[in-house]
Design an enzyme around this catalytic site. Structure first.
Site, PDB file in Angstrom:
ATOM      1  N   ALA A 122       0.865  -1.198   0.000  1.00  0.00           N
ATOM      2  CA  ALA A 122       0.000   0.000   0.000  1.00  0.00           C
ATOM      3  C   ALA A 122       0.895   1.239   0.000  1.00  0.00           C
ATOM      4  O   ALA A 122       0.759   2.135   0.847  1.00  0.00           O
ATOM      5  CB  ALA A 122      -0.965  -0.012   1.182  1.00  0.00           C
TER       6      ALA A 122
ATOM      7  N   HIS B  48       2.878   4.618  -0.409  1.00  0.00           N
ATOM      8  CA  HIS B  48       2.537   6.040  -0.567  1.00  0.00           C
ATOM      9  C   HIS B  48       3.841   6.823  -0.662  1.00  0.00           C
ATOM     10  O   HIS B  48       4.944   6.227  -0.637  1.00  0.00           O
ATOM     11  CB  HIS B  48       1.650   6.511   0.583  1.00  0.00           C
ATOM     12  N   ASP B  49       3.727   8.151  -0.726  1.00  0.00           N
ATOM     13  CA  ASP B  49       4.931   8.965  -0.924  1.00  0.00           C
ATOM     14  C   ASP B  49       5.941   8.816   0.213  1.00  0.00           C
ATOM     15  O   ASP B  49       7.136   9.051   0.012  1.00  0.00           O
ATOM     16  CB  ASP B  49       4.556  10.446  -1.089  1.00  0.00           C
TER      17      ASP B  49
ATOM     18  N   HIS C   6       6.739   5.943   1.710  1.00  0.00           N
ATOM     19  CA  HIS C   6       7.577   4.793   1.305  1.00  0.00           C
ATOM     20  C   HIS C   6       8.504   5.197   0.163  1.00  0.00           C
ATOM     21  O   HIS C   6       9.675   4.809   0.125  1.00  0.00           O
ATOM     22  CB  HIS C   6       6.697   3.634   0.800  1.00  0.00           C
TER      23      HIS C   6
ATOM     24  N   GLY D 218      10.970   4.835   8.015  1.00  0.00           N
ATOM     25  CA  GLY D 218      10.427   6.175   8.224  1.00  0.00           C
ATOM     26  C   GLY D 218      10.401   6.525   9.709  1.00  0.00           C
ATOM     27  O   GLY D 218      10.119   5.684  10.556  1.00  0.00           O
TER      28      GLY D 218
ATOM     29  N   LYS E  75       8.199   8.230  10.947  1.00  0.00           N
ATOM     30  CA  LYS E  75       6.787   8.208  11.342  1.00  0.00           C
ATOM     31  C   LYS E  75       6.552   7.121  12.405  1.00  0.00           C
ATOM     32  O   LYS E  75       5.825   7.320  13.363  1.00  0.00           O
ATOM     33  CB  LYS E  75       5.945   7.970  10.083  1.00  0.00           C
TER      34      LYS E  75
ATOM     35  N   SER F 164       0.392   7.525   5.755  1.00  0.00           N
ATOM     36  CA  SER F 164       0.295   6.187   6.338  1.00  0.00           C
ATOM     37  C   SER F 164      -0.680   5.376   5.492  1.00  0.00           C
ATOM     38  O   SER F 164      -1.668   5.935   4.983  1.00  0.00           O
ATOM     39  CB  SER F 164      -0.259   6.293   7.763  1.00  0.00           C
TER      40      SER F 164
END
Ligand code: PAF
Length: 292
Positions: A34, A36-37, A39, A149, A151, A187
């Site tokens: 899944a 996204h930017d 990753h 990340g 995050k 996320s």
């Protein structure tokens, strides 16, 4: 060019052997798909530092402490491969489940201390699952550097500790969180937010930013906390599971901002659990994209 998708460890090892013969430096970006930017920024960092890059996609059942969360986790392999194509990654490793957990698999990697709090407290077993799969991916991919990340800041600390403790010869690199224009940290779980909830979710980062700015200006954390929690409730979040100020290295709780710290939060919004964190440095210098 689309990278080869490998599903068997033997195929990955064969490719890896040819890269090593060429003396290539190998980078690894472990993901659950899944993409996204956020990753893709890890992939870009890996491409900048390494000669060959492997992206792994494996939805690791051992790190989900909630069966519904595992079942609902988005699986978008074709889309993910298309997103990776412009980056020229060298292999996408999507291991069949038996390549990670073969029949009779019995080993768990567990990192003590760092995992007792925050995510570890609210998601029992989660970090054992993460440390176990990441140790396996490090060993299977034989990379020189791995990119994660910020995050998932606690995860970054846990996998760094695990690699050091087990003498796995890999440099664990943390990369800055990529955010939506609202400040919402990217996320895969954001995909499950309704448009209305997405609007509310954008309030999380400003609350953290405001807390961090006040702390840097000398305010007392305990005194700021009730207002920050009230702002989250007013935005539509449930009461946060945690909203902690912790030492950036040890993740020990801090009362005064006397060393580099991190503010970390987990809160539910419309049935989706969101986490985020932000650096709080008492003496901010230049921010660096990569930490090690
Ligand atoms: O951050 C993630 O996506 C996962 O926890 C990881 C590191 C790929 C392990 O499954």
């Amino acid at each position: 060019m689309t990278a080869p998708i490998l599903r068997r460890l033997s195929d990955l090892r064969a490719l890896h052997a040819t890269w090593r013969r060429d003396g290539a430096r190998i980078g690894l970006v472990p993901t659950m798909g899944a993409l996204h930017d956020g990753h893709l920024s890890l992939v870009a960092a890996a491409k900048a530092r390494c000669d060959r890059v492997i992206v792994t996609i494996f939805v690791n059942p051992k790190q989900f402490n909630n069966a519904e969360d595992l079942a609902k986790y988005p699986r978008t392999e074709l889309d993910d491969a298309a997103k990776l194509a412009p980056f020229g990654v060298d292999a996408i490793y999507v291991p069949d489940p038996d390549q990670i957990y073969p029949e009779g698999y019995a080993t768990t990697v567990s990192v003590a201390g760092l995992t007792d709090v925050m995510e570890g407290e609210f998601r029992p077993g989660h970090f054992d699952g993460v440390a176990t799969v990441v140790a396996k991916l490090f060993l299977q991919c034989g990379a020189d550097e791995a990119f994660f990340g910020e995050k998932d800041y606690q995860q970054l600390m846990v996998v760094s500790r695990m690699a050091r403790d087990l003498d796995i010869p890999i440099a664990v690199r943390g990369c800055a969180t990529v955010r939506e224009p609202s400040g919402l940290a990217m996320s895969s779980r954001n995909l499950r937010l309704s448009p209305e909830a997405l609007g509310k979710a954008g309030q999380l980062y400003p609350v953290l930013r405001n807390l961090a700015d006040q702390l840097i200006a000398g305010a007392d954390y305990a005194a700021l906390l009730p207002d920050a929690k009230a702002r989250l409730l007013a935005a539509g979040f449930d009461a946060p599971e945690y909203l902690d100020l912790r030492c950036a290295d040890s993740l020990q709780p801090m009362e005064r901002l006397d060393r580099p710290a991190r503010l970390l939060v987990a809160a539910w919004l419309d049935g989706i659990r969101l986490i985020d964190n932000i650096a709080v440095d008492p003496h901010p210098t230049e921010t660096s994209e990569l930490i090690d």
